[in-house]
Design a protein around this motif. Structure first.
Motif, PDB file in Angstrom:
ATOM      1  N   GLU A  87       9.884   9.177   8.200  1.00  0.00           N
ATOM      2  CA  GLU A  87      10.368   7.803   8.322  1.00  0.00           C
ATOM      3  C   GLU A  87       9.259   6.837   8.750  1.00  0.00           C
ATOM      4  O   GLU A  87       9.468   5.617   8.779  1.00  0.00           O
ATOM      5  N   VAL A  88       8.092   7.381   9.079  1.00  0.00           N
ATOM      6  CA  VAL A  88       6.954   6.580   9.539  1.00  0.00           C
ATOM      7  C   VAL A  88       5.842   6.659   8.503  1.00  0.00           C
ATOM      8  O   VAL A  88       5.579   7.727   7.937  1.00  0.00           O
TER       9      VAL A  88
ATOM     10  N   TRP B  42       0.825  -1.208   0.000  1.00  0.00           N
ATOM     11  CA  TRP B  42       0.000   0.000   0.000  1.00  0.00           C
ATOM     12  C   TRP B  42       0.859   1.258   0.000  1.00  0.00           C
ATOM     13  O   TRP B  42       0.610   2.208  -0.741  1.00  0.00           O
ATOM     14  N   PHE B  43       1.912   1.256   0.814  1.00  0.00           N
ATOM     15  CA  PHE B  43       2.767   2.438   0.926  1.00  0.00           C
ATOM     16  C   PHE B  43       3.929   2.428  -0.060  1.00  0.00           C
ATOM     17  O   PHE B  43       4.595   3.446  -0.239  1.00  0.00           O
ATOM     18  N   GLY B  44       4.199   1.297  -0.667  1.00  0.00           N
ATOM     19  CA  GLY B  44       5.302   1.220  -1.604  1.00  0.00           C
ATOM     20  C   GLY B  44       6.659   1.144  -0.946  1.00  0.00           C
ATOM     21  O   GLY B  44       7.686   1.380  -1.597  1.00  0.00           O
ATOM     22  N   ARG B  45       6.701   0.784   0.312  1.00  0.00           N
ATOM     23  CA  ARG B  45       7.958   0.632   1.037  1.00  0.00           C
ATOM     24  C   ARG B  45       7.661  -0.095   2.346  1.00  0.00           C
ATOM     25  O   ARG B  45       6.502  -0.295   2.717  1.00  0.00           O
ATOM     26  N   THR B  46       8.720  -0.486   3.058  1.00  0.00           N
ATOM     27  CA  THR B  46       8.580  -1.097   4.371  1.00  0.00           C
ATOM     28  C   THR B  46       9.032  -0.099   5.424  1.00  0.00           C
ATOM     29  O   THR B  46      10.188   0.333   5.422  1.00  0.00           O
TER      30      THR B  46
ATOM     31  N   ARG C  47      -0.549  20.042  -0.446  1.00  0.00           N
ATOM     32  CA  ARG C  47       0.098  21.326  -0.199  1.00  0.00           C
ATOM     33  C   ARG C  47       1.447  21.150   0.485  1.00  0.00           C
ATOM     34  O   ARG C  47       2.402  21.882   0.208  1.00  0.00           O
ATOM     35  N   GLY C  48       1.543  20.162   1.381  1.00  0.00           N
ATOM     36  CA  GLY C  48       2.781  19.954   2.124  1.00  0.00           C
ATOM     37  C   GLY C  48       3.734  18.968   1.479  1.00  0.00           C
ATOM     38  O   GLY C  48       4.793  18.682   2.037  1.00  0.00           O
ATOM     39  N   GLY C  49       3.388  18.432   0.318  1.00  0.00           N
ATOM     40  CA  GLY C  49       4.251  17.464  -0.339  1.00  0.00           C
ATOM     41  C   GLY C  49       4.418  16.174   0.433  1.00  0.00           C
ATOM     42  O   GLY C  49       5.471  15.529   0.366  1.00  0.00           O
ATOM     43  N   VAL C  50       3.366  15.770   1.154  1.00  0.00           N
ATOM     44  CA  VAL C  50       3.438  14.581   2.006  1.00  0.00           C
ATOM     45  C   VAL C  50       3.238  13.326   1.156  1.00  0.00           C
ATOM     46  O   VAL C  50       2.266  13.224   0.409  1.00  0.00           O
ATOM     47  N   SER C  51       4.160  12.380   1.280  1.00  0.00           N
ATOM     48  CA  SER C  51       4.064  11.144   0.484  1.00  0.00           C
ATOM     49  C   SER C  51       3.905   9.896   1.353  1.00  0.00           C
ATOM     50  O   SER C  51       3.636   8.819   0.815  1.00  0.00           O
ATOM     51  N   ASN C  52       4.058  10.015   2.655  1.00  0.00           N
ATOM     52  CA  ASN C  52       4.008   8.853   3.553  1.00  0.00           C
ATOM     53  C   ASN C  52       2.655   8.757   4.254  1.00  0.00           C
ATOM     54  O   ASN C  52       2.555   8.375   5.420  1.00  0.00           O
ATOM     55  N   LEU C  53       1.583   9.081   3.528  1.00  0.00           N
ATOM     56  CA  LEU C  53       0.237   9.088   4.073  1.00  0.00           C
ATOM     57  C   LEU C  53      -0.694   8.282   3.170  1.00  0.00           C
ATOM     58  O   LEU C  53      -0.679   8.444   1.949  1.00  0.00           O
ATOM     59  N   ARG C  54      -1.497   7.427   3.799  1.00  0.00           N
ATOM     60  CA  ARG C  54      -2.536   6.686   3.088  1.00  0.00           C
ATOM     61  C   ARG C  54      -3.844   6.865   3.848  1.00  0.00           C
ATOM     62  O   ARG C  54      -3.845   7.088   5.055  1.00  0.00           O
ATOM     63  N   LEU C  55      -4.970   6.722   3.127  1.00  0.00           N
ATOM     64  CA  LEU C  55      -6.274   7.013   3.698  1.00  0.00           C
ATOM     65  C   LEU C  55      -7.186   5.805   3.592  1.00  0.00           C
ATOM     66  O   LEU C  55      -7.223   5.135   2.555  1.00  0.00           O
ATOM     67  N   LEU C  56      -7.931   5.559   4.670  1.00  0.00           N
ATOM     68  CA  LEU C  56      -8.951   4.518   4.693  1.00  0.00           C
ATOM     69  C   LEU C  56     -10.298   5.169   4.930  1.00  0.00           C
ATOM     70  O   LEU C  56     -10.470   5.916   5.901  1.00  0.00           O
TER      71      LEU C  56
END
Length: 230
Positions: A81-82, A53-57, A103-112
Motif C-alpha cells: 500500500e506504500v 512516476w508510480f502510476g498511482r497515488t 523475483r518477488g513480483g514487486v511493483s510498488n518500487l521505483r529507483l533513483l
C-alpha cells in the motif's frame, strides 16, 4: 532551497564505488530500468510528480542508500500500500535490487540513480513524503572525517521540511558515536519529535542488512531512531 541553505549542505549521500556489474544486473538495467528507474540528471527541473512516476497515488517512502537492495525489496513487498523510492549511486546495487524486485513480483518500487541530497533539494515538494529511511550510512569513523557524515543539522532540516505532518524519519546505525550524533542532531530539529525517550526498539519489520549482520558478529549493537514530523 535558497543559495545560503545550499552552501550549508556540503554533504553527499554517497561515496564513489565500482560500477562493475554481473550479467544479470546488466540485463536488469537493459530490461527493467527503463520502466522503474530515473537518473537524477535526467529529471526535469522542478518538483517530481510521484503519482505519475508510480502510476498511482499512495504514500511515498524514500530510502537513501539502498545498497544491494534485498532488504529494500522485502520492505516494498511487505507494504504494497506504500510506494517505495530507493536512492542509490551504486549502479550494480540498483541492478541487484531490480533482480530482487523481479523475483518477488514487486511493483510498488521505483529507483533513483544519483545524490539524494540534490534530489531532496531540487525535486521533492515540501510535505510530500510519508517517510525517509537511512539505514547504516557510512559512519566515517575517524574523527577528522566526521564532517563527511550524512546526518548533519542542515540535512536533517531538509528532510524534515519534505516530510508530511506525521511522516517519519527512521535511522539505524551500529556505530555508537554516530548514533549519539544522530540523536543529538534529530532532537535539535524543531520540526521533529522523538517517538521514544532515546533509542527506538528494533522494529521486527526492518530486514537485517549485511552491515547489521557484520556488526552483530563483531559485537556492535544496532541502534534505531524514529522521529516524527509534527
Amino acid at each position: 532551497m535558497e543559495t545560503k541553505e545550499r552552501r550549508r549542505l556540503d554533504v553527499v549521500s554517497h561515496v564513489q564505488r565500482s560500477t562493475r556489474m554481473t550479467a544479470g544486473q546488466q540485463r536488469a538495467w537493459a530490461e527493467i530500468w527503463p520502466q522503474i528507474g530515473r537518473r537524477l540528471e535526467e529529471i526535469p527541473a522542478g518538483p517530481v510528480d510521484f503519482s505519475e512516476w508510480f502510476g498511482r497515488t499512495a504514500p511515498v517512502v524514500l530510502e537513501i542508500g539502498s545498497g544491494m537492495g534485498e532488504p529494500t525489496a522485502q520492505l516494498a513487498a511487505t507494504a504494497p500500500e506504500v510506494d517505495h523510492l530507493a536512492a542509490e549511486v551504486y549502479q550494480a546495487g540498483h541492478g541487484q535490487l531490480m533482480l530482487w524486485a523481479e523475483r518477488g513480483g514487486v511493483s510498488n518500487l521505483r529507483l533513483l540513480l544519483g545524490d539524494a541530497v540534490i534530489f531532496l533539494m531540487d525535486h521533492v515538494p515540501a510535505g510530500s513524503l510519508h517517510g525517509v529511511r537511512i539505514y547504516f550510512p557510512d559512519p566515517w569513523p575517524k574523527k577528522r572525517h566526521h564532517k563527511r557524515r550524512l546526518i548533519q543539522p542542515a540535512f536533517v532540516a531538509l528532510i524534515a521540511s519534505r516530510l508530511a505532518p506525521g511522516g517519519t524519519l527512521h535511522l539505524a546505525t551500529d556505530w555508537a558515536h554516530y548514533a549519539d550524533q544522530m540523536l543529538e542532531v534529530c532532537t535539535a530539529e524543531p520540526l521533529l519529535t522523538n517517538q521514544y525517550d532515546t533509542w527506538a526498539p528494533r522494529p521486527d519489520w526492518r530486514p537485517v542488512t549485511k552491515f547489521e549482520s557484520r556488526a552483530h558478529r563483531e559485537g556492535r549493537p544496532t541502534r534505531d531512531l524514529l522521529f516524527t514530523r509534527h
